[in-house]
Write a protein that holds these residues in place. Structure first.
Motif, mmCIF file in Angstrom:
data_model
loop_
_atom_site.group_PDB
_atom_site.id
_atom_site.type_symbol
_atom_site.label_atom_id
_atom_site.label_comp_id
_atom_site.label_asym_id
_atom_site.label_seq_id
_atom_site.Cartn_x
_atom_site.Cartn_y
_atom_site.Cartn_z
ATOM 1 N N ARG A 12 0.795 -1.222 0.085
ATOM 2 C CA ARG A 12 0.122 0.022 0.040
ATOM 3 C C ARG A 12 0.858 1.376 -0.102
ATOM 4 N N GLU B 160 2.160 2.004 -3.388
ATOM 5 C CA GLU B 160 0.902 2.368 -4.240
ATOM 6 C C GLU B 160 0.653 3.760 -4.048
ATOM 7 N N LEU B 161 0.739 4.111 -2.749
ATOM 8 C CA LEU B 161 0.522 5.633 -2.417
ATOM 9 C C LEU B 161 1.676 6.427 -2.818
ATOM 10 N N LEU C 186 3.345 6.015 -5.606
ATOM 11 C CA LEU C 186 3.116 6.491 -7.090
ATOM 12 C C LEU C 186 1.948 7.537 -7.288
ATOM 13 N N ARG C 187 1.050 7.227 -6.512
ATOM 14 C CA ARG C 187 0.057 8.434 -6.376
ATOM 15 C C ARG C 187 0.269 9.830 -6.132
ATOM 16 N N LEU C 188 1.156 9.847 -5.102
ATOM 17 C CA LEU C 188 1.826 11.083 -4.696
ATOM 18 C C LEU C 188 2.775 11.678 -5.681
ATOM 19 N N LYS C 189 3.481 10.901 -6.424
ATOM 20 C CA LYS C 189 4.585 11.282 -7.293
ATOM 21 C C LYS C 189 3.560 11.794 -8.681
ATOM 22 N N SER C 190 2.492 11.083 -8.898
ATOM 23 C CA SER C 190 1.596 11.558 -10.052
ATOM 24 C C SER C 190 1.022 12.553 -9.781
ATOM 25 N N ALA C 191 0.785 13.307 -8.569
ATOM 26 C CA ALA C 191 -0.108 14.381 -8.137
ATOM 27 C C ALA C 191 0.783 15.584 -8.166
#
Length: 401
Positions: free
Chosen positions: A20, A23-24, A26-31
């Motif tokens: 998790r 996965e988090l 990756l989301r933070l980087k994409s943000a």
């Protein structure tokens, strides 16, 4: 924090949390955050969501639970000759799975419901058996036999060798603890207490019965000796609970008691089962009516699930207990709740507010002025149409003459 982020049984899968965290990240980087996030940042956020101050603290807890499961150390503590006491059978199976070998005893008398008075043993047990048989539609003789057996064993607690009481922080458990300790005439040499109000990683802790066997093994080393201060406080609280007046109980509930730290909060919650000064409802009744008013018609079982899952500040009821407490609101004439489709099992029957139910909920009518059944909170009796004790918003008892 969503339920998906939290363990419900206290068993946390560290590999799952690592996944998790990735996965988090990756989301933070994409943000497109201003500062480049790191895996440590994501792990810290996951740990915080689970109630830990840091990722190392989360990992240390998981390791401690795993170690306890692999090295329970039961033999060194003479656990095989220990008697485990609980106010129900919810952990009996899990104790066996975890490797506990001692004897299991229980007292399942729901002391948070019905008359609880300071009476000679025979009369006390007869009163409790009569109430339980009526409230739960059970055979009175069978209830009496069970009570006689359970209370006979409880009377031997002070001479039973090594015994351990497993309790949580709610009124059901704390009243059981009060009753068990108040019945002792001396401090036993080998009586211990495991007492818990939360488990790391569990978002909403309802009770010990929800915990994985490995977590019970982790709790085992945290037990502590029962001492004279505990016995003295328990006796004082038990007599106050059995009193006709809730004044002494309210005084104890306002205190802070280091020997039994969960007792006062549980007593404060139990005081809220007295009629509120505005509507005459107990807190259980008020929370239930509010949800039915918002969502009704709604199945009976959904009301219970909402109460235990979200609205009840200190969950203590089982489903059958909740059903028994709601019956007077349904079966009274007049009633506060309308129950339809009565051919269905009770959890599936829709509930809706009656006109009087809405008036009471809005504070335009006072429930005991209309109720037809008496209600007990310990030794305090609320009889319809008669002067009685209420509780105000500050949890101060008020006499309604």
């Amino acid at each position: 924090m969503s339920q998906a982020l939290s363990s419900s049984n206290g068993r946390i899968n560290l590999e799952q949390q690592r996944k998790r965290a990735k996965e988090l990240l990756l989301r933070l980087k994409s943000a497109g955050a201003a500062a480049a996030p790191t895996l440590s940042d994501a792990q810290w956020q996951i740990a915080r969501e689970l109630g830990f101050p840091s990722w190392p603290k989360l990992k240390a807890h998981v390791d401690a639970v795993d170690f306890a499961a692999r090295h329970p150390g039961f033999e060194a503590s003479d656990e095989a000759r220990t008697t485990h006491w609980r106010c129900g059978n919810d952990i009996a199976h899990s104790l066996g799975i975890a490797g506990f070998k001692g004897r299991f005893r229980m007292l399942i008398d729901p002391l948070c419901m019905g008359p609880v008075q300071d009476l000679p043993a025979a009369q006390y047990e007869a009163d409790r058996s009569r109430y339980i048989s009526q409230a739960f539609a059970m055979d009175e003789q069978e209830v009496a036999r069970r009570h006689a057996d359970e209370y006979a064993h409880l009377e031997q607690l002070g001479r039973a060798g090594h015994s351990v009481l497993w309790c949580e922080a709610d009124a059901y458990d704390q009243l059981f603890l009060m009753r068990a300790l108040a019945g002792l005439d001396h401090v036993p040499e080998r009586l211990e207490l495991i007492e818990v109000d939360r488990i790391p990683g569990v978002q909403r802790f309802i009770g010990i019965g929800q915990l994985a066997p490995e977590v019970l093994a982790w709790l085992w080393p945290q037990r502590r000796r029962v001492d004279a201060d505990m016995l003295g406080l328990a006796r004082q609280a038990w007599l106050a609970y059995c009193d006709r007046s809730p004044v002494k109980l309210a005084e104890l509930a306002r205190g802070s008691h280091t020997s039994l730290p969960f007792l006062a909060p549980a007593l404060r919650r139990q005081l809220q089962e007295l009629p509120g000064v505005r509507d005459g409802l107990s807190l259980t009744e008020r929370l239930s009516l509010q949800y039915v008013g918002e969502a009704g018609p709604i199945p009976f079982g959904r009301v219970f699930a909402e109460l235990m899952g979200k609205r009840e500040p200190l969950p203590y009821l089982g489903d059958m207990m909740f059903h028994a407490l709601m019956r007077p609101l349904i079966d009274g004439a007049p009633a506060l709740l309308f129950e339809s489709e009565v051919q269905l099992p009770w959890p599936q029957r829709p509930l809706a507010l009656t006109a009087l139910g809405r008036q009471v909920l809005e504070g335009k009518a006072y429930w005991p002025d209309h109720a037809t059944q008496e209600r007990w909170i310990g030794g305090t009796c609320i009889r319809p149409g008669q002067p009685h004790w209420m509780i105000d918003e500050a949890l101060v008892p008020v006499w309604r003459g």
